[in-house]
Design an enzyme around this catalytic site. Structure first.
Site, PDB file in Angstrom:
ATOM      1  N   THR A 108       0.828  -1.211   0.000  1.00  0.00           N
ATOM      2  CA  THR A 108       0.000   0.000   0.000  1.00  0.00           C
ATOM      3  C   THR A 108       0.863   1.263   0.000  1.00  0.00           C
ATOM      4  O   THR A 108       0.332   2.369   0.074  1.00  0.00           O
ATOM      5  CB  THR A 108      -0.933   0.031   1.231  1.00  0.00           C
ATOM      6  OG1 THR A 108      -0.144   0.004   2.430  1.00  0.00           O
ATOM      7  CG2 THR A 108      -1.888  -1.151   1.223  1.00  0.00           C
ATOM      8  N   GLY A 109       2.187   1.093  -0.095  1.00  0.00           N
ATOM      9  CA  GLY A 109       3.085   2.241  -0.096  1.00  0.00           C
ATOM     10  C   GLY A 109       3.262   2.847  -1.475  1.00  0.00           C
ATOM     11  O   GLY A 109       2.613   2.458  -2.451  1.00  0.00           O
ATOM     12  N   TYR A 110       4.180   3.811  -1.561  1.00  0.00           N
ATOM     13  CA  TYR A 110       4.338   4.617  -2.775  1.00  0.00           C
ATOM     14  C   TYR A 110       4.644   3.762  -4.001  1.00  0.00           C
ATOM     15  O   TYR A 110       3.944   3.833  -5.001  1.00  0.00           O
ATOM     16  CB  TYR A 110       5.444   5.655  -2.560  1.00  0.00           C
ATOM     17  CG  TYR A 110       5.691   6.509  -3.775  1.00  0.00           C
ATOM     18  CD1 TYR A 110       4.797   7.529  -4.104  1.00  0.00           C
ATOM     19  CD2 TYR A 110       6.786   6.298  -4.598  1.00  0.00           C
ATOM     20  CE1 TYR A 110       4.992   8.309  -5.232  1.00  0.00           C
ATOM     21  CE2 TYR A 110       7.000   7.070  -5.726  1.00  0.00           C
ATOM     22  CZ  TYR A 110       6.100   8.087  -6.037  1.00  0.00           C
ATOM     23  OH  TYR A 110       6.305   8.848  -7.156  1.00  0.00           O
TER      24      TYR A 110
ATOM     25  N   PRO B 208      -3.443  -4.546  10.148  1.00  0.00           N
ATOM     26  CA  PRO B 208      -4.903  -4.587  10.243  1.00  0.00           C
ATOM     27  C   PRO B 208      -5.527  -3.208  10.034  1.00  0.00           C
ATOM     28  O   PRO B 208      -5.047  -2.203  10.575  1.00  0.00           O
ATOM     29  CB  PRO B 208      -5.151  -5.105  11.666  1.00  0.00           C
ATOM     30  CG  PRO B 208      -3.920  -5.908  11.987  1.00  0.00           C
ATOM     31  CD  PRO B 208      -2.795  -5.186  11.323  1.00  0.00           C
TER      32      PRO B 208
ATOM     33  N   PRO C 275      -7.695   7.224   5.447  1.00  0.00           N
ATOM     34  CA  PRO C 275      -8.753   6.967   4.453  1.00  0.00           C
ATOM     35  C   PRO C 275      -8.210   6.575   3.075  1.00  0.00           C
ATOM     36  O   PRO C 275      -8.801   5.740   2.390  1.00  0.00           O
ATOM     37  CB  PRO C 275      -9.515   8.291   4.388  1.00  0.00           C
ATOM     38  CG  PRO C 275      -9.275   8.928   5.725  1.00  0.00           C
ATOM     39  CD  PRO C 275      -7.879   8.525   6.121  1.00  0.00           C
ATOM     40  N   SER C 276      -7.084   7.159   2.673  1.00  0.00           N
ATOM     41  CA  SER C 276      -6.536   6.829   1.355  1.00  0.00           C
ATOM     42  C   SER C 276      -6.052   5.385   1.304  1.00  0.00           C
ATOM     43  O   SER C 276      -6.169   4.718   0.275  1.00  0.00           O
ATOM     44  CB  SER C 276      -5.395   7.782   1.001  1.00  0.00           C
ATOM     45  OG  SER C 276      -4.333   7.686   1.942  1.00  0.00           O
TER      46      SER C 276
ATOM     47  N   PHE D 173      15.433  -1.191  -4.574  1.00  0.00           N
ATOM     48  CA  PHE D 173      14.694  -0.275  -5.449  1.00  0.00           C
ATOM     49  C   PHE D 173      15.272   1.132  -5.555  1.00  0.00           C
ATOM     50  O   PHE D 173      14.599   2.046  -6.003  1.00  0.00           O
ATOM     51  CB  PHE D 173      13.204  -0.200  -5.051  1.00  0.00           C
ATOM     52  CG  PHE D 173      12.503  -1.510  -5.209  1.00  0.00           C
ATOM     53  CD1 PHE D 173      12.062  -1.924  -6.445  1.00  0.00           C
ATOM     54  CD2 PHE D 173      12.325  -2.352  -4.124  1.00  0.00           C
ATOM     55  CE1 PHE D 173      11.441  -3.157  -6.608  1.00  0.00           C
ATOM     56  CE2 PHE D 173      11.711  -3.585  -4.271  1.00  0.00           C
ATOM     57  CZ  PHE D 173      11.266  -3.986  -5.517  1.00  0.00           C
TER      58      PHE D 173
ATOM     59  N   LYS E 153      20.500  -1.932   4.237  1.00  0.00           N
ATOM     60  CA  LYS E 153      20.076  -2.699   3.067  1.00  0.00           C
ATOM     61  C   LYS E 153      21.143  -3.715   2.668  1.00  0.00           C
ATOM     62  O   LYS E 153      20.821  -4.840   2.257  1.00  0.00           O
ATOM     63  CB  LYS E 153      19.774  -1.755   1.908  1.00  0.00           C
ATOM     64  CG  LYS E 153      18.558  -0.865   2.154  1.00  0.00           C
ATOM     65  CD  LYS E 153      18.125  -0.160   0.889  1.00  0.00           C
ATOM     66  CE  LYS E 153      16.786   0.551   1.100  1.00  0.00           C
ATOM     67  NZ  LYS E 153      16.222   1.064  -0.151  1.00  0.00           N
TER      68      LYS E 153
ATOM     69  N   PHE F 160      12.899   7.187  -8.649  1.00  0.00           N
ATOM     70  CA  PHE F 160      11.481   7.163  -8.979  1.00  0.00           C
ATOM     71  C   PHE F 160      11.180   8.426  -9.796  1.00  0.00           C
ATOM     72  O   PHE F 160      11.197   9.545  -9.276  1.00  0.00           O
ATOM     73  CB  PHE F 160      10.629   7.141  -7.714  1.00  0.00           C
ATOM     74  CG  PHE F 160      10.819   5.911  -6.865  1.00  0.00           C
ATOM     75  CD1 PHE F 160      11.389   4.766  -7.366  1.00  0.00           C
ATOM     76  CD2 PHE F 160      10.406   5.909  -5.531  1.00  0.00           C
ATOM     77  CE1 PHE F 160      11.559   3.633  -6.590  1.00  0.00           C
ATOM     78  CE2 PHE F 160      10.566   4.776  -4.738  1.00  0.00           C
ATOM     79  CZ  PHE F 160      11.146   3.636  -5.262  1.00  0.00           C
TER      80      PHE F 160
END
Length: 316
Positions: A13-15, A37, A44-45, A113, A133, A155
């Site tokens: 659900t991240g960028y 959870p 909300p997003s 990444f 990392k 990115f």
């Protein structure tokens, strides 16, 4: 037809994670997302994104990063992709432990990444960032887990927003260093598509894959000039010297000192292009020549027509 690998994404659900989830679904893979959870305190997003995932056929698995919960879901999949944000990098040790116990995973892609961390030595705040990392990479290798390490570089949409500030009415643009160092700006959707491809590719097993397509190699000065041509406006350049950036990296409190150290590495020293792609290296656009990735020219056109919303934080 060959059965598609089942893919589990941590940090989906991240960028960059949400793009990887969508790419996995679009390429026909049964896709699971492991997420904390959801409750009344959830943003909300994020709730809306999870609803969107459900409508796409994604299986949401809600849980904490605890061994038994992770192990249970890992046993159900073939490939694990982790895109947890930097503060959670060392939490991947729990995922590694679960993968070792499960014994069924064909490929693990840890949360890299960004830069090719085994080939650069940046300022201390960024170095400490990368050391974590690197530690994860060494743990994976020592565990004998099949892996692919990804160096996706910058990115693209995030850094176009950051460098050009197209949402702001302004007549000047900050330039870090002299603006001549080359960077690599890759559109997030392409990073996601390449990632799903390499995760399933036998050629990339236990290898590092660098995302360095030729049309996305560009300096700040070239990026500004290209943007001026496209938007019909000329900008004054506000040069931020290397000395200023180094001083900020030494005086800003943690973690504010990390982004400026990244800017120094990428846009002042040019670390992304500081090494050649050799015969033993794997480069994404060469591996998949039939995939039409988004060039930096095309990415700027997207900003002109339908600009992506600015991201609050995407330093991976």
């Amino acid at each position: 037809m060959e059965k598609k690998n089942r893919i589990l994404v941590f940090g989906g659900t991240g960028y960059i994670g949400k793009n990887i989830v969508k790419a996995s679904v679009s390429l026909g893979h049964p896709t699971l997302v492991y997420t904390r959870p959801l409750n009344s305190q959830t943003c909300p997003s994020k709730t809306q994104l999870c609803n969107d995932f459900n409508s796409m056929g994604v299986t949401l698995v809600q849980g904490e990063l605890e061994h038994d919960q992770i192990l249970k879901v890992i046993k159900q999949v073939d490939i694990v992709i982790c895109v947890l944000a930097y503060p959670q990098v060392m939490e991947q040790l729990k995922i590694i432990d679960a993968i070792k116990v499960a014994g069924n995973i064909k490929r693990f892609l840890p949360s890299d990444f960004g830069v090719e961390e085994d080939r650069i030595n940046p300022l201390p705040p960024f170095q400490a960032f990368l050391d974590k990392k690197r530690n994860i990479r060494r743990e994976i290798e020592a565990a004998g887990i099949p892996y692919t390490f990804v160096s996706a570089n910058c990115f693209g949409a995030y850094f176009v927003n950051y460098l050009l500030r197209p949402y702001e009415k302004r007549d000047k643009i900050a330039v870090y260093g002299n603006g001549e160092s080359k960077a690599v700006l890759n559109y997030e959707e392409d990073i996601a598509m390449y990632t799903i491809k390499v995760a399933n590719d036998p050629r990339t097993c236990n290898r590092i894959v660098i995302y360095r397509p030729s049309k996305n190699i560009i300096s700040q000065n070239e990026l500004i000039s290209l943007w001026e041509q496209k938007c019909g406006q000329n900008f004054r350049k506000d040069f931020v010297t290397e000395e200023e950036i180094v001083k900020q990296s030494e005086t800003l409190p943690h973690p504010e000192n990390i982004p400026v150290s990244i800017l120094h590495s990428v846009f002042v020293r040019g670390d992304l292009m500081a090494f050649e792609i050799g015969e033993e290296d794997l480069e994404a656009s060469e591996l998949y020549p039939d995939y039409n990735y988004t060039s930096i020219h095309q990415l700027l056109d997207i900003f002109l027509v339908n600009p992506p919303a600015p991201a609050s934080a995407a330093f991976q």
